[in-house]
Structures are given as C-alpha cells and as structure tokens.
Design a protein around this motif. Structure first.
Motif, PDB file in Angstrom:
ATOM      1  N   ARG A 157       0.835  -1.210   0.000  1.00 22.78           N
ATOM      2  CA  ARG A 157       0.000   0.000   0.000  1.00 22.78           C
ATOM      3  C   ARG A 157       0.863   1.251   0.000  1.00 22.78           C
TER       4      ARG A 157
ATOM      5  N   PHE B 172       8.163   3.469   1.516  1.00 20.31           N
ATOM      6  CA  PHE B 172       8.652   4.726   2.064  1.00 20.31           C
ATOM      7  C   PHE B 172      10.170   4.693   2.180  1.00 20.31           C
TER       8      PHE B 172
ATOM      9  N   ARG C 164       4.207  -0.400   3.813  1.00 23.31           N
ATOM     10  CA  ARG C 164       2.914  -0.473   4.497  1.00 23.31           C
ATOM     11  C   ARG C 164       2.027  -1.354   3.655  1.00 23.31           C
TER      12      ARG C 164
ATOM     13  N   GLU D 262      -1.907  -0.342   9.631  1.00 17.32           N
ATOM     14  CA  GLU D 262      -1.233   0.916   9.334  1.00 17.32           C
ATOM     15  C   GLU D 262       0.255   0.906   9.660  1.00 17.32           C
TER      16      GLU D 262
ATOM     17  N   GLY E 114      -3.203  11.154   8.945  1.00 24.20           N
ATOM     18  CA  GLY E 114      -4.295  10.204   8.829  1.00 24.20           C
ATOM     19  C   GLY E 114      -3.815   8.878   8.312  1.00 24.20           C
ATOM     20  N   THR E 115      -4.760   7.995   8.064  1.00 21.94           N
ATOM     21  CA  THR E 115      -4.389   6.653   7.618  1.00 21.94           C
ATOM     22  C   THR E 115      -3.753   6.701   6.230  1.00 21.94           C
ATOM     23  N   GLY E 116      -2.738   5.859   6.055  1.00 26.64           N
ATOM     24  CA  GLY E 116      -2.098   5.712   4.761  1.00 26.64           C
ATOM     25  C   GLY E 116      -1.126   6.809   4.375  1.00 26.64           C
ATOM     26  N   LEU E 117      -0.924   7.764   5.263  1.00 25.52           N
ATOM     27  CA  LEU E 117      -0.077   8.905   4.923  1.00 25.52           C
ATOM     28  C   LEU E 117       1.293   8.796   5.593  1.00 25.52           C
ATOM     29  N   LYS E 118       2.223   9.653   5.160  1.00 22.88           N
ATOM     30  CA  LYS E 118       3.587   9.566   5.682  1.00 22.88           C
ATOM     31  C   LYS E 118       3.602   9.918   7.158  1.00 22.88           C
TER      32      LYS E 118
END
Lengths: 110, 113
Positions: free
Chosen positions: A31, A34, A91, A96, B97-101
């Motif tokens: 998903r 990074f 991820r 999460e 938030g969810t899914g963010l760096k």
C-alpha cells in the motif's frame, strides 16, 4: 509476513561517485513504499513515498524508483552531507504499521 | 512546536523500575505510532493509535509494555519492571491520517542498568 530487506548494509563512496541502494519487499498487498533518512542520534526524516510500479520521485541528488518487487534509491554526485543511514519501509493492507528494513549506512568521503 | 516532541531525551533507570516515556504529536495529526530501535537493529513496531479507534497493540513485546493516548493527542508509553533488554531508543511518530507519511520525533534513549 511483511518483510523488507535492504542492501548493502554499508556503502562508502567518494564525493561525486553515484550509486544505488536497494530495498526488496514483500510484494503482496503493498500500500506504500517509504524512504527515510536517519542521522546519528536523530529520528528518521521522511524522504519519499511510492505507491505503484514505475513511479519515480526526486529530491535534490536523490531519486527513488519502484518496480514490482523492489525499490531503489539512486544518489547522484553525492556530497559528504548525504552521509546517513537510509531506511526503507513498507505499508500493507489491513493495518497501518510501517515495516522497516535495517537500513544502508552511507558514507561519502570528501 | 512544529514537529513531534518526545521527553525525556535520555533516561537511565535501574532494572525492575517502571518508566514513562512521553510523546507530543504534531497538532492535528490523528495517527500516532511507537517504535523501538535497538543498537544495530531496524525499527520495531510497538503500537499504533488512530483517532478514537481501538489501538493496534500487535507489536508490544510483553505485558510489561503499555501505552495510552489521552484526548487524541499526547501519548505515554509505560514499561513496567524494566529489564536490560528494554534498553533501546524509543521513537514516536505521527501522521495526518491513515495511509499517509509519518513524521518521527528525536526519540528517547532508554538505558536500563
């Protein structure tokens, strides 16, 4: 199980000598991939997020790319201030958390 | 402040004592993570909070570890009856938030003697 493997563990380059760092990851359910930079005694600093194969992002001398099974961090004409540990993380779907590799310790010699 | 703030920056404690580590996330960030980084090791996920949802505690290594997040902001990681193998840098991160760096703090270096 989520896995992230980085290579090499350590890399010494002369100033101006370009190279690439590798990050292999569990492919299923990716998903986001990074890249972070970590200096001694400090927390990781965000560099890039990649979401799909073929995606590329650049920042100064760094360029991150993503294929279907690995990511590369290319460093072009590095300077001594680029010396740091570079961390890769994935991820997946369903949670999460970021799963990190153990990093590549990069040293740029003036 | 603009970034994630952790305190203390260093903590030395005796084996068997309890310790509390604090994290102030970036204002407005709903997601908060705790990670542990041991010497020469990668970052090990401990726990994740998102808004009012139940936290993901799947990374906590034993029942001596617990964390709470009050009012959706400040978080405290508590380690009871510390052991020498708990010595590490504990890193906190927050995300919009969810899914963010995620943005990391400077960490708390814990030494158990």
């Amino acid at each position: 199980e989520d896995q992230v493997t980085q290579s090499p563990e350590a890399l010494r380059l002369q100033e101006g000598e370009s190279s690439s760092l590798n990050c292999s990851y569990t492919v299923s359910g990716l998903r986001g991939l990074f890249w972070y930079r970590q200096d001694p005694g400090k927390g990781p600093e965000f560099l890039f997020t990649l979401y799909s194969a073929g995606e590329e992002k650049e920042k100064e001398r760094l360029k991150a790319t993503l294929t279907k099974k690995e990511s590369f961090l290319h460093i072009t004409a590095p300077k001594p201030e680029d010396s740091a540990t570079y961390l890769c993380a994935r991820r997946g779907f369903g949670n999460e958390k970021l799963t990190f590799g153990t990093g590549t310790r990069l040293t740029i010699i003036p | 402040g603009a970034g994630v703030s952790q305190s203390p920056s260093n903590k030395v404690t005796e084996k068997g004592k309890d310790v509390e580590l604090r994290c102030d996330p970036i204002s407005g960030h709903t997601a908060l993570y705790w990670y542990r980084q041991s010497l020469g090791q990668g970052l090990e996920f401990l726990i994740y909070f998102q808004g009012n949802s139940a936290p993901d505690k799947s990374g906590l290594p034993s029942d001596r570890f617990s964390a709470e997040r009050t009012g959706g902001s400040v978080s405290t990681l508590t380690i009871q009856r510390t052991q020498q193998e708990d010595s590490a840098v504990y890193l906190c991160a927050s995300s919009p938030g969810t899914g963010l760096k995620a943005f990391f703090g400077q960490g708390t270096r814990l030494t158990v003697v």
